[in-house]
Design an enzyme around this catalytic site. Structure first.
Site, mmCIF file in Angstrom:
data_model
loop_
_atom_site.group_PDB
_atom_site.id
_atom_site.type_symbol
_atom_site.label_atom_id
_atom_site.label_comp_id
_atom_site.label_asym_id
_atom_site.label_seq_id
_atom_site.Cartn_x
_atom_site.Cartn_y
_atom_site.Cartn_z
ATOM 1 N N GLU A 43 0.865 -1.180 0.000
ATOM 2 C CA GLU A 43 0.000 0.000 0.000
ATOM 3 C C GLU A 43 0.896 1.223 0.000
ATOM 4 O O GLU A 43 1.780 1.354 0.857
ATOM 5 C CB GLU A 43 -0.920 0.039 1.219
ATOM 6 C CG GLU A 43 -1.848 1.255 1.206
ATOM 7 C CD GLU A 43 -2.740 1.374 2.448
ATOM 8 O OE1 GLU A 43 -3.624 2.255 2.440
ATOM 9 O OE2 GLU A 43 -2.539 0.609 3.419
ATOM 10 N N GLU A 68 5.010 4.724 3.543
ATOM 11 C CA GLU A 68 4.583 6.048 3.973
ATOM 12 C C GLU A 68 5.783 6.988 3.907
ATOM 13 O O GLU A 68 6.879 6.645 4.364
ATOM 14 C CB GLU A 68 4.023 5.999 5.393
ATOM 15 C CG GLU A 68 3.633 7.333 5.981
ATOM 16 C CD GLU A 68 2.665 8.121 5.101
ATOM 17 O OE1 GLU A 68 2.958 9.305 4.810
ATOM 18 O OE2 GLU A 68 1.627 7.561 4.705
ATOM 19 N N ASP A 116 9.852 7.709 -0.307
ATOM 20 C CA ASP A 116 9.116 8.439 -1.330
ATOM 21 C C ASP A 116 8.660 7.441 -2.392
ATOM 22 O O ASP A 116 9.471 6.670 -2.924
ATOM 23 C CB ASP A 116 10.042 9.497 -1.944
ATOM 24 C CG ASP A 116 9.327 10.420 -2.921
ATOM 25 O OD1 ASP A 116 8.352 9.976 -3.570
ATOM 26 O OD2 ASP A 116 9.750 11.581 -3.043
ATOM 27 N N ASP A 138 -3.260 11.784 -2.116
ATOM 28 C CA ASP A 138 -3.258 13.239 -2.290
ATOM 29 C C ASP A 138 -3.692 13.570 -3.719
ATOM 30 O O ASP A 138 -3.088 13.091 -4.672
ATOM 31 C CB ASP A 138 -1.841 13.768 -2.040
ATOM 32 C CG ASP A 138 -1.773 15.287 -1.962
ATOM 33 O OD1 ASP A 138 -2.618 15.962 -2.601
ATOM 34 O OD2 ASP A 138 -0.881 15.804 -1.267
ATOM 35 N N LYS A 142 -3.646 21.050 -8.436
ATOM 36 C CA LYS A 142 -3.135 21.943 -9.471
ATOM 37 C C LYS A 142 -2.647 21.147 -10.681
ATOM 38 O O LYS A 142 -1.968 20.132 -10.541
ATOM 39 C CB LYS A 142 -2.000 22.792 -8.914
ATOM 40 C CG LYS A 142 -2.457 23.761 -7.822
ATOM 41 C CD LYS A 142 -1.311 24.608 -7.305
ATOM 42 C CE LYS A 142 -1.803 25.577 -6.230
ATOM 43 N NZ LYS A 142 -0.713 26.410 -5.670
ATOM 44 N N ASP A 174 -12.588 9.531 -2.649
ATOM 45 C CA ASP A 174 -13.902 10.195 -2.673
ATOM 46 C C ASP A 174 -13.849 11.431 -3.563
ATOM 47 O O ASP A 174 -14.827 12.159 -3.681
ATOM 48 C CB ASP A 174 -14.348 10.587 -1.253
ATOM 49 C CG ASP A 174 -13.538 11.756 -0.701
ATOM 50 O OD1 ASP A 174 -12.300 11.780 -0.925
ATOM 51 O OD2 ASP A 174 -14.123 12.630 -0.040
ATOM 52 N N THR A 213 -10.844 2.057 4.968
ATOM 53 C CA THR A 213 -9.775 2.819 5.594
ATOM 54 C C THR A 213 -10.410 3.810 6.559
ATOM 55 O O THR A 213 -11.621 4.016 6.571
ATOM 56 C CB THR A 213 -8.956 3.598 4.547
ATOM 57 O OG1 THR A 213 -9.735 4.699 4.068
ATOM 58 C CG2 THR A 213 -8.571 2.699 3.376
ATOM 59 N N GLU A 214 -9.580 4.456 7.358
ATOM 60 C CA GLU A 214 -10.102 5.456 8.289
ATOM 61 C C GLU A 214 -10.725 6.633 7.540
ATOM 62 O O GLU A 214 -11.772 7.144 7.922
ATOM 63 C CB GLU A 214 -8.983 5.924 9.220
ATOM 64 C CG GLU A 214 -8.554 4.839 10.197
ATOM 65 C CD GLU A 214 -7.318 5.203 10.985
ATOM 66 O OE1 GLU A 214 -6.338 5.690 10.376
ATOM 67 O OE2 GLU A 214 -7.318 4.996 12.212
ATOM 68 N N GLU A 216 -11.982 6.485 4.546
ATOM 69 C CA GLU A 216 -13.188 5.987 3.892
ATOM 70 C C GLU A 216 -14.386 6.028 4.841
ATOM 71 O O GLU A 216 -15.482 6.454 4.459
ATOM 72 C CB GLU A 216 -12.947 4.559 3.412
ATOM 73 C CG GLU A 216 -14.098 3.957 2.623
ATOM 74 C CD GLU A 216 -13.749 2.601 2.042
ATOM 75 O OE1 GLU A 216 -14.647 1.947 1.481
ATOM 76 O OE2 GLU A 216 -12.566 2.194 2.143
#
Length: 233
Positions: A43, A68, A116, A138, A142, A174, A213-214, A216
């Site tokens: 993930e 992460e 990264d 994220d 832009k 979402d 997920t949290e 979600e």
């Protein structure tokens, strides 16, 4: 989003065996970390890790790696891991001596990496990953930042290099604009859209077995429909 620096984060991440350091040295050898030949699911942007740890607990015959970028966020995932394992100690809590940290034998099929995502091909060998999860990434709204979106053609090219032949990418969000962008990028990159829905929780087929997920749970409780796609090559 500006993330608060947590001074104790680096010490805890360096000390905890659930966090893999020098991940590039594991390229092509991740199964040695787990001590088996089970498929590897990753993930990217795991946040606090609830989604991945739930899957790991449900599927002991699959190895999971959570990626992460920010150490302050990964610290929360380590704390969540301790909670999942039924431990009362919060690793490295201010004013507390760092306890002995171990991989719990009941949840030994998961590891975390602080890196990264743009460097993903440095850490995984061709065909080493069976599935990639992208959850509420994220949106980089832009236009000039479109290449940074985790579902952009640029990132799909990276995934293509590390995924097994029958590997899949699963993406949930979402954000309607990001989802529409992602559908276009999948097509333009020459990938196959295997399934998609604009309202996951009302799609009986795609919602079957869904692990929330949290984010979600939060967005869904606000009435926001959740979008999902599954893509392969």
């Amino acid at each position: 989003m500006r993330l608060r620096n947590i001074p104790r984060a680096e010490g805890v991440l360096q000390a905890h065996p659930i966090v893999i350091k020098e991940e590039n040295n594991q390229k092509g050898k991740w199964n040695q970390i787990f001590g088996n030949d089970h498929p590897i699911y990753i993930e990217i942007g795991m946040g606090k890790g609830q989604f991945l740890m739930t899957l790991a607990k449900q599927n002991p015959d699959i190895n999971y790696i959570g990626i992460e970028r920010y150490s302050s966020v990964l610290l929360r995932a380590v704390e969540k891991y301790e909670e999942f394992c039924g431990r009362d100690i919060v690793p490295g809590k201010e004013g507390m001596e760092l306890p002995e940290l171990t991989v719990d034998p009941e949840l030994s099929n998961i590891r975390f990496v602080c890196m990264d995502a743009g460097l993903i091909t440095d850490a995984f060998a061709p065909g080493e990953v069976a599935r990639i999860y992208l959850n509420f990434s994220d949106p980089w709204p832009k236009k000039r930042h479109a290449r940074r979106r985790l579902t952009s053609k640029e990132f799909l090219k990276r995934y293509d290099q590390i995924l097994a032949k029958d590997g899949r990418v699963e993406f949930k969000t979402d954000n309607r604009d990001l989802f529409a962008f992602s559908l276009e990028e999948v097509a333009e990159a020459g990938w196959t859209l295997e399934a998609s829905t604009w309202d996951l929780h009302h799609d009986e087929t795609m919602n079957q077995g869904n692990v929330m997920t949290e984010y979600e749970a939060k967005f869904s409780s606000m009435g926001n429909p959740i979008h999902k796609l599954i893509a392969g090559r």
